[in-house]
Design an enzyme around this catalytic site. Structure first.
Site, PDB file in Angstrom:
ATOM      1  N   CYS A  25       3.404   1.629   2.798  1.00 27.87           N
ATOM      2  CA  CYS A  25       4.676   0.907   2.606  1.00 27.87           C
ATOM      3  C   CYS A  25       5.661   1.775   1.824  1.00 27.87           C
ATOM      4  O   CYS A  25       6.853   1.835   2.146  1.00 27.87           O
ATOM      5  CB  CYS A  25       4.439  -0.400   1.854  1.00 27.87           C
ATOM      6  N   ASP A  41      11.436  26.158 -32.099  1.00 25.97           N
ATOM      7  CA  ASP A  41      12.630  26.603 -32.815  1.00 25.97           C
ATOM      8  C   ASP A  41      12.509  26.080 -34.254  1.00 25.97           C
ATOM      9  O   ASP A  41      11.689  25.194 -34.534  1.00 25.97           O
ATOM     10  CB  ASP A  41      13.868  26.047 -32.124  1.00 25.97           C
ATOM     11  N   CYS A  76       0.838  -1.197   0.000  1.00 21.25           N
ATOM     12  CA  CYS A  76       0.000   0.000   0.000  1.00 21.25           C
ATOM     13  C   CYS A  76       0.870   1.242   0.000  1.00 21.25           C
ATOM     14  O   CYS A  76       2.098   1.168   0.049  1.00 21.25           O
ATOM     15  CB  CYS A  76      -0.940   0.009   1.207  1.00 21.25           C
TER      16      CYS A  76
END
Length: 828
Positions: free
Chosen positions: A120, A533, A117
Site C-alpha cells: 500500500c 568544535d 501493508c
C-alpha cells in the site's frame, strides 16, 4: 461578439454546448459532450472515483451548475485556501529543483486511511510521485503519515487528495488529535472484529473437535452433517464482517495491479471457505471452517497489537504538539508603550487557532504559553524542558523570546505573539520528527525491495504446491495449499523495519536528537571518531566580554565598543553578540561591510576603514602588540590600517555534561578530537580539562575540513558536532554531522542530525539508541526470513495444518512488533 451554441447540452450540467467546442468524457463506452473544461474535469473525477452511477440515477439537472459538484470534491477544494493551509502547510526551499520561484514549493503532512501493508505504501508513493507538480512523497508505514512536497503553480492540494481517493485510499491533513481519533476508531473496529471472530470461532471449534473425535470413535452422518451446517452459519458472519477488511484491501491492491500482503490472506480464506461450502452442500470431503475462524482471529489479533504499538509510538512524538493550550487570554486595545496605563481587565478568552501575529496575551503562573512570543512586560521563570530537557525553569525578562508550549512558572507576564502555525518552533520540531520517521536506512530500503516482489514469489510457490499435491494426492492438496498461503503471508517482513524506526524516532525525540538524513542512524552506530568544535558546542557559547583594553588614548571605551558593535551587528557569532550586549551607544553606519569567515570583519565608518577579528586577520593591516592578556582567555582585536586600537578579552564556560560525554565515548573505544579556530592555549586547555585525546587549534574552516578528510582517508568514520557558521563546511564534509539546536540556520541546513536539546551528553545516548535500533532491525529481518524459509517448506510438504499456519503467521508478526517496542524501554 455573441457566442453561438449548438443544439447539444452538457452531459454534466445541462447547459448548451458552444459551437466549435469539442470536449468530451468517456462514460460507459460513450463520448459525452461537455460545455467547458471545468465540467470535463469534474465529470472525469466523478467517473474515476467510481461514482459514475450518479449520472444513471439523477432525475434532473440542477438550477445552479456548481450544485452538481460532489460534496467530497467541494470539501477538498477548501484545502486550497490560504487561511486553511496556514495551519498545516508550509513553504519550503528545495535545492534539487530549478524553480526560481521557491514560494510555489509547499509541503504538508497527511494521514492516509486504508494502509495495510508495505505494498500500500509503495503504491501510494509511486502514484503521488507520478503526479505532475509533485516534487516528492514519502509515507511512513508505522504511523500511516505521508509527507508530500509539491509545486503549487502546477498542482493544487485538493487535486493531490482527490488523486489518492481515486486509487481507493482516503487522505486528509495531519492533525494530532484527529490522528489519535482515527487510531482509536481503528482500534475499536478491530476489537469488534476480534470479538466476533473469537466468540463465533470458539463455537465453531467445539463442533470441529466433535467432528474430529467423531472420525476416531464414530459419529452418525446426520449429526456430522448438522454440525457442518451450523459451522457454516457461524462462519458466514466472520467472513462478511471480520474478514471483510482483508478482502477490501486485496481487491484494492488487485484493482491497482499490485499484489499486497492481503492477497494471499484473502486467497487462503476464500479457498478454505469455498471448499468447505462445497463439501457441506455435497456432504463429502473435509471442511475448514475452524481454520477460517482461527486464521481471521489470529491475524486480527496481530494487527490489533500493531495498532497499539503505532498508537504508543505516535503518542510519544505527538505529545509535543499537544503541549499547546486550546484557549489563550488576549488583551484588548493593549499597547506596550503605555502598558502602565492599560486596563488588564479588558481581556477575552479566544481559541489559540484564532490568534494573529502581534496579539498581546496575558499568561498567568502555571499556564502554558500559547504561541512563540516575545515578553512585552514582566519577568518570570519559564520551564522549557520540552526543548532543552532541562527541568529547572529559565529566567526570562522583557524582550526575551519564549516558546509556545513552555510553561510560565512564577509571575504573570504579557507576551506579544511572533510566530504561529507551521512557523512555530514546535511545528519545526515536529517536521524534524517527521523527517526522522520518513527517512529509511539502507537496510530498510533493502527490506522494502524484498517485500515488493516477495508476495508474488510466494503466490507462485503456492500455485506450484497446489499443482503438485493435486497431481500426487488429491485428498490433501486443498489443506496443504491453504496452509502454504496462510503461512507465507509476509507480515513480519513488512513490519520488521518501520516499527523499529518509528520507536527509535520516538526515543530520539525524547532526548532532542533528531535525524534529518536517511543514513544518520547507521552512520552514528558505526562511528569511530567524534570531532567537536569548542565555542557553543563543548562550551556554553555564552561568551562574555570580560575586559576591553583601549590602546589609543585619544579614543574612549564607549566609542571603541560602538565601532566594534556596528561591525558585528549583522554577525550571528557568539563573540559578536557578546560585544553587542556590552555596547550602550547607538550603532554607527557601516559601508562596504565584508565578512571573512573564520577570520574577521571589515567595514568603513566615517571614512575610516576598521577591522575586527583574530590575530592573523589584524596582522595583515596593523602591528599587533600582545599585552594584558589572560593565559586562559580568548582575544579579538579592533584596528585601523594604521594601528591596533583595542583588544577585547573574552571568556566562556565549559558545558557541565561535556566531561561525561567524552568519558563515555572513550569507554566505547572512540577517538575524540577538538578542532577549534581559537588559539592553541585556550583550545588545548579545554581539551585537557575534558580528557579529549586530540586537539587542533588556530584552524580556518578549510583547515577543519582537511583534518576531517585526513581522518577519513585513514579509515575513520567521523561524526562532527558544531554550532556556528565556521562549522558549516566541515559539517557538510563529515560522515555524520550534528548541529546544535541553537546554532545558526546554515549549520542546521548542513547537518545530518539536529541536537535541539543542546545537551551534548545526548549524543552518547543517541549512539546507544542507534546501535540498538540497527540490532533490532537485523533481528527482525533475520527472524522474518528464518520464519518464511522454515515455515513455507514445512507447509508445502504437508507438515503444517491450516490452523497451525494461522498461529505461526500471527506469532511471527507479534514477535517483530514486541521486539521493536523494546526500544521504548531504553533509559537515558
Amino acid at each position: 461578439m455573441n457566442k453561438s451554441f449548438s443544439s447539444q447540452s452538457c452531459f454534466h450540467c445541462g447547459l448548451p454546448v458552444p459551437e466549435q467546442l469539442d470536449i468530451t468524457v468517456d462514460y460507459q463506452g460513450q463520448s459525452k459532450a461537455m460545455c467547458c473544461y471545468g465540467c470535463q474535469a469534474v465529470a472525469q473525477a466523478i467517473i474515476d472515483s467510481g461514482m459514475d452511477d450518479f449520472y444513471k440515477y439523477r432525475t434532473s439537472n440542477p438550477e445552479k451548475p456548481n450544485e452538481i459538484i460532489p460534496e467530497f470534491l467541494q470539501q477538498l477544494k477548501a484545502y486550497d485556501t490560504v487561511n486553511i493551509q496556514n495551519k498545516f502547510v508550509h513553504e519550503v526551499y528545495d535545492p534539487n529543483t530549478r524553480n526560481a520561484d521557491s514560494t510555489n514549493l509547499l509541503e504538508a503532512s497527511l494521514i492516509l486511511e486504508g494502509i495495510t501493508c508495505a505494498a500500500c505504501v509503495w503504491l501510494n508513493e509511486k502514484h503521488l510521485n507520478a503526479l505532475h507538480g509533485v516534487i516528492s512523497a514519502d509515507i511512513n508505514y508505522s504511523n500511516h503519515r505521508a509527507r508530500v512536497r509539491w509545486d503549487n503553480s502546477k498542482i493544487q492540494l485538493s487535486e493531490i487528495l482527490e488523486s489518492i481517493s481515486r486509487i481507493g485510499y482516503l487522505a486528509h491533513p495531519y492533525d494530532p488529535e484527529q490522528h489519535q481519533r482515527i487510531l482509536e476508531k481503528e482500534r475499536k473496529q478491530q476489537i469488534k472484529r476480534l470479538g466476533l471472530s473469537g466468540l463465533l470461532g470458539m463455537q465453531i471449534m467445539i463442533f470441529a473437535v466433535a467432528m474430529y473425535t467423531g472420525d476416531w470413535w464414530g459419529m452418525e452422518q446426520g449429526f456430522k452433517q448438522s454440525f457442518r451446517w451450523i459451522s457454516l452459519a457461524l462462519t458466514i458472519p466472520i467472513l462478511i464482517y471480520a474478514s471483510s477488511t482483508f478482502f477490501k484491501s486485496a481487491w484494492r491492491d488487485l484493482s491497482n495491479k499490485r499484489v499486497g500482503m492481503d492477497v494471499p490472506v484473502s486467497l487462503g480464506i476464500a479457498i478454505a471457505f469455498s471448499a468447505s461450502l462445497f463439501h457441506t452442500v455435497t456432504g463429502s470431503g473435509e471442511v475448514y471452517f475452524d481454520s477460517v475462524a482461527m486464521f481471521t482471529f489470529f491475524l486480527l489479533s496481530a494487527r490489533y497489537f500493531e495498532i497499539g504499538a503505532r498508537k504508543q509510538t505516535s503518542e510519544a512524538t505527538e505529545a509535543l504538539l499537544n503541549l499547546k493550550p486550546a484557549i489563550a487570554t488576549r488583551l484588548i486595545d493593549y499597547h506596550c508603550e503605555d502598558n502602565a496605563d492599560t486596563d488588564l481587565e479588558n481581556q477575552e478568552n479566544v481559541a489559540v487557532s484564532e490568534l494573529n501575529t502581534g496579539d498581546y496575551l496575558l499568561v498567568r503562573p502555571g499556564e502554558v504559553i500559547p504561541a512563540d512570543s516575545i515578553i512585552s512586560s514582566g519577568s518570570s521563570g519559564i520551564n522549557e524542558s520540552l526543548i532543552t530537557g532541562e527541568s529547572l525553569p529559565v529566567f526570562k525578562k522583557e524582550k526575551d523570546k519564549v516558546i509556545g508550549g513552555s510553561t510560565n512558572t512564577e509571575n504573570p507576564i504579557i507576551i506579544r505573539v511572533t510566530r504561529l502555525g507551521e512557523e512555530s518552533v514546535l511545528s519545526s520540531i515536529q517536521r524534524l520528527i517527521d523527517d526522522a520517521q520518513n527517512t529509511k536506512p539502507e537496510i530498510a530500503r533493502l527490506a522494502d525491495k524484498i517485500a515488493s516482489w516477495f508476495v508474488s514469489v510466494l503466490l507462485t510457490i503456492a500455485a506450484m504446491v497446489a499443482y503438485y499435491w493435486y497431481s500426487v494426492d488429491p485428498e490433501q492438496w486443498l489443506a496443504i495449499t491453504i496452509a502454504t498461503l496462510v503461512v507465507s503471508c509476509p507480515c513480519a517482513l513488512s513490519l520488521a523495519t518501520p516499527t523499529a524506526i518509528t520507536a527509535a524516532s520516538g526515543q530520539l525525540a525524547k532526548i532532542g536528537l533528531l535525524p534529518k538524513r536517511a543514513h544518520a542512524l547507521e552512520t552514528l552506530a558505526h562511528a569511530s571518531d567524534f570531532v567537536f568544535d569548542k565555542t557553543g558546542t563543548l562550551t556554553e557559547g555564552k561568551i562574555q566580554l570580560e575586559k576591553t583594553i583601549v590602546n589609543d588614548e585619544s579614543l574612549d571605551k564607549d566609542f571603541v565598543l560602538s565601532v566594534a558593535a556596528s561591525l558585528e551587528a549583522q554577525s550571528e557569532h557568539p563573540i559578536g553578540k557578546a560585544i553587542l550586549d556590552k555596547n550602550r551607544q547607538p550603532l554607527l553606519a557601516v559601508e562596504h561591510l565584508r565578512h571573512s569567515t573564520g577570520f574577521g570583519i571589515r567595514g568603513i565608518i566615517n571614512n575610516t576603514e576598521w577591522f575586527i577579528g583574530n590575530k592573523s586577520f589584524i596582522h595583515k593591516h596593523s602591528n599587533i602588540s600582545e599585552q594584558n592578556a589572560s593565559s586562559h582567555n580568548s582575544k579579538i582585536y579592533l584596528a585601523t590600517q594604521q594601528q591596533l586600537v583595542a583588544t577585547f578579552i573574552l571568556s566562556d564556560s565549559i558545558r557541565s555534561e561535556a566531561e561525561a560525554l567524552i568519558e563515555k565515548l572513550k569507554q566505547h573505544n572512540k577517538q575524540t578530537h577538538l578542532m577549534s579556530g581559537d588559539n592553541e592555549q585556550s583550545a588545548c586547555s579545554i581539551s585537557q580539562q575534558l580528557g579529549i585525546q586530540h586537539c587542533r587549534a588556530n584552524l580556518k574552516p578549510e583547515d577543519k575540513l582537511e583534518q576531517v578528510k585526513a581522518l577519513q582517508q585513514q579509515g575513520a568514520i567521523v561524526v562532527m558536532t558544531g554550532d556556528g557558521v565556521n562549522d558549516a563546511p566541515v559539517l557538510a564534509g563529515a560522515d555524520l554531522s550534528i548541529a546544535m539546536g541553537k546554532g545558526t540556520q546554515l549549520a542546521a541546513a548542513s547537518a545530518d542530525m539536529i541536537l535541539i536539546s543542546n545537551n551534548v551528553e545526548h549524543i552518547y545516548h543517541g549512539y546507544l539508541i542507534a546501535i540498538k535500533t540497527l540490532r533490532i532491525i537485523k533481528q527482525n529481518l533475520s527472524w522474518a526470513l528464518l520464519y518464511n524459509i522454515t515455515a513455507i517448506p514445512a507447509a508445502a510438504m504437508g507438515y503444517v495444518d491450516p490452523w497451525l499456519a494461522a498461529i505461526g503467521m500471527s506469532t511471527s508478526s507479534l514477535v517483530v512488533v514486541l521486539n521493536a517496542l523494546r526500544l521504548n524501554r531504553i533509559k537515558h
